[in-house]
Write a protein that holds these residues in place. Structure first.
Motif, short mmCIF file in Angstrom:
data_model
loop_
_atom_site.label_atom_id
_atom_site.label_comp_id
_atom_site.label_asym_id
_atom_site.label_seq_id
_atom_site.Cartn_x
_atom_site.Cartn_y
_atom_site.Cartn_z
N VAL A 140 1.11 -0.13 8.80
CA VAL A 140 1.56 1.12 8.20
C VAL A 140 2.05 0.89 6.78
O VAL A 140 1.76 1.66 5.86
CB VAL A 140 2.67 1.77 9.06
N PHE A 141 2.80 -0.19 6.57
CA PHE A 141 3.32 -0.46 5.23
C PHE A 141 2.19 -0.73 4.25
O PHE A 141 2.18 -0.17 3.13
CB PHE A 141 4.28 -1.66 5.26
N SER A 142 1.22 -1.55 4.62
CA SER A 142 0.16 -1.92 3.69
C SER A 142 -0.72 -0.73 3.33
O SER A 142 -1.10 -0.56 2.17
CB SER A 142 -0.70 -3.04 4.27
N ARG A 143 -1.03 0.13 4.32
CA ARG A 143 -1.95 1.22 4.06
C ARG A 143 -1.23 2.49 3.62
O ARG A 143 -1.56 3.10 2.60
CB ARG A 143 -2.79 1.50 5.31
N PHE A 176 1.31 3.62 -4.00
CA PHE A 176 1.43 2.85 -5.23
C PHE A 176 0.11 2.29 -5.76
O PHE A 176 -0.09 2.22 -6.97
CB PHE A 176 2.41 1.68 -5.01
N ARG A 177 -0.80 1.89 -4.89
CA ARG A 177 -2.03 1.23 -5.35
C ARG A 177 -3.25 1.81 -4.64
O ARG A 177 -3.87 1.14 -3.78
CB ARG A 177 -1.95 -0.27 -5.09
N PRO A 178 -3.65 3.05 -4.95
CA PRO A 178 -4.83 3.63 -4.31
C PRO A 178 -6.09 2.81 -4.54
O PRO A 178 -7.03 2.86 -3.74
CB PRO A 178 -4.93 5.01 -4.96
N GLN A 179 -6.14 2.07 -5.65
CA GLN A 179 -7.33 1.30 -5.99
C GLN A 179 -7.30 -0.11 -5.40
O GLN A 179 -8.17 -0.92 -5.70
CB GLN A 179 -7.48 1.19 -7.52
N VAL A 208 -1.16 -7.99 1.53
CA VAL A 208 0.04 -7.16 1.67
C VAL A 208 0.42 -7.04 3.15
O VAL A 208 1.60 -7.12 3.51
CB VAL A 208 -0.19 -5.76 1.06
N LEU A 209 -0.60 -6.88 4.00
CA LEU A 209 -0.35 -6.82 5.44
C LEU A 209 0.30 -8.10 5.93
O LEU A 209 1.28 -8.08 6.69
CB LEU A 209 -1.67 -6.57 6.17
#
Length: 532
Positions: free
Chosen positions: A343-346, A353-356, A365-366
């Motif tokens: 949930v945090f990463s996606r 913050f980082r859609p790209q 990040v996960l």
């Protein structure tokens, strides 16, 4: 792709490494919010059923059930009953809707309805709940190791946390799912084998608890009892660790049926630890080698399951029982760590913050999130002294805020960001100021009937949840009326709730999600997208 598009949308899709499904279809709507659908989900009935059951039947589940049954009796062993009923309700009502919509996490509908940043704020209750659950199951393992092997509890918690973090870090969902299946068999074998040995031990006299094993509800505790029952009933309806499995199932029917069967298995698995709790309460501990007197303190009851294993069973059976408890801890600990990290990463990092962000970036990040969540859970576990208290507390924040927010996102058309934010503020304020004895947090607001010994006897948690719901609905309705009836200029619509809708884009993404099944499909859809 970081693009904000008015009146139209763009859709992308790509193979994933960190998702429960293989392909992701994303689109960006009129106000720049990125949403996701997935295809290629592959969990079958057998694996989905067992991993769902194993997610519930963790160290907190079996140790907490034994603790509550031994100390407070059957009537107060609310957790396993309420949580499993919650899974049944989720399977019948929530699961078909969210699985059919092809969401990746349970926060996707929340962010789709209220916006990415608001959805990020609403992640906090889930994070707190997962941390408390993680702490409870690490605490359960620490209690077991400290009784059976004599190892310092904090060391046991740290070691178990490291093991969970490492194999979740490298394995992802499938390492969690397959280890869950193996661990379920260990749990069943270990607890069932230990029962007859403990039951027939000479130190056990059931006449000691003939009038107390059922428990008793004092008239002053009715409000507390109702509050706890409703809290556990609503606690799993928004639980990401549960939906992590459900959303990875092959079909809607498999998702629903596996959830129902998983809840049934989980309910049956509450019987052995409950029986062990009864045995522990009926034991004259002066007749054993337990190095304390027969009067157990409040904190001692948290150790009742490993105490029964160690002092009422032969050595070989104790070792098997220890393996069962360890398996239970691992089966839930990895689930919570992965669910929170996903949930945090996606939903937080990418959507806010980082859609790209690339797939590789999201994967790291996960993994970083897995380390942080596991570490925080271990820290809380070391400082806590009640497994059952943490076990109940983990549903608290999700019940008060996340339950009404998700329900309104799925079924209330006029619910909007303004209502969600007001509900979050109202619900959180009323709940936090009510205090929490498990965390030694004092009550600032003393609700009607407050008792210096019992604390809050008014069902204030349910009151906070209802207040959150009322605030969400009333503010949403009011703002929709003001903006759609042109009582208020849309230039004041700071959250852009009533701008042009991109429903065509969402339908396009849904269609692609149904078509993409393999690499060739990805290539074909990519060619179509580029040509258009």
């Amino acid at each position: 792709m970081n693009v904000k598009v008015l009146y139209k949308c763009k859709t992308t899709f790509a193979p994933l490494n960190s998702s429960p499904s293989k392909y992701e279809i994303s689109w960006i709507n009129h106000n720049g919010c990125k949403y996701t659908k997935c295809a290629g989900r592959s969990l079958g009935m057998f694996l989905a059923t067992l991993t769902t059951a194993a997610t519930m039947v963790g160290g907190a589940y079996i140790n907490g059930t034994a603790e509550s049954m031994a100390r407070d009796g059957l009537l107060w062993t609310i957790g396993p009953v309420g949580y499993n009923l919650s899974l049944f309700l989720a399977a019948l009502v929530y699961v078909p809707k969210v699985r059919k919509a092809e969401y990746t996490t349970i926060f996707d509908p929340i962010q789709e309805k209220y916006g990415n940043r608001t959805g990020g704020l609403l992640f906090i209750p889930e994070l707190l709940g997962d941390l408390f659950w993680e702490a409870a199951i690490f605490n359960a393992l620490g209690a077991t190791v400290s009784i059976i092997l004599g190892i310092e509890m904090s060391i046991a918690i740290i070691v178990s946390a490291c093991i969970v973090i490492i194999y979740t870090f490298f394995g992802g969902l499938y390492s969690v799912a397959y280890t869950d299946v193996i661990q379920m068999f260990f749990i069943i074998i270990g607890l069932v084998i230990a029962l007859p040995f403990a039951w027939t031990n000479p130190a056990v006299d059931f006449n000691r608890i003939d009038k107390t094993w059922k428990g008793e509800i004092d008239s002053k505790q009715i409000g507390i009892y109702i509050d706890t029952c409703l809290l556990t009933l609503g606690g799993c309806l928004t639980w990401q660790a549960f939906y992590q499995r459900i959303l990875a199932c092959k079909s809607v029917s498999i998702a629903r049926n596996s959830a129902l069967l998983g809840a049934s298995i989980s309910a049956l698995m509450a019987i052995p630890p409950a029986a062990i709790g009864v045995i522990g309460a009926a034991t004259d501990w002066n007749m054993t080698s337990y190095p304390q007197n027969s009067t157990l303190s409040y904190e001692d009851w948290a150790f009742i399951l490993p105490m029964v294993m160690e002092y009422l069973c032969p050595l070989a059976i104790s070792v098997i029982g220890f393996g069962a408890i360890s398996a239970a801890v691992m089966s839930s600990a990895d689930s919570i760590v992965l669910a929170t990290g996903s949930v945090f990463s996606r939903n937080i990092y990418q959507n806010c913050f980082r859609p790209q962000a690339s797939d590789r970036e999201l994967t790291w990040v996960l993994r970083f999130s897995i380390i942080v969540v596991g570490t925080l859970g271990a820290v809380i576990a070391i400082s806590a002294n009640s497994i059952y208290g943490l076990y109940i507390l983990c549903a608290d924040a999700m019940y008060v805020v996340q339950f009404p927010v998700l329900t309104c996102a799925l079924w209330v058309k006029f619910a909007n960001t303004y209502g969600a934010i007001s509900g979050l503020v109202v619900g959180t304020t009323l709940r936090v100021l009510g205090g929490e004895p498990v965390l030694s947090f004092p009550a600032i607001i003393k609700y009607p009937g407050y008792n210096d010994k019992l604390g809050q006897i008014f069902p204030f948690k349910t009151f906070a949840m209802l207040s959150c719901t009322f605030s969400l609905l009333s503010i949403s309705y009011l703002t929709e009326y003001l903006f759609t009836k042109r009582k208020l200029s849309k230039k004041f619509d700071i959250f852009n709730c009533y701008g042009p809708k991109a429903s065509k884009c969402k339908n396009e993404a849904n269609d692609i999600a149904m078509r993409v099944k393999n690499e060739d499909d990805v290539k074909n859809e990519t060619d179509k997208f580029l040509n258009n």
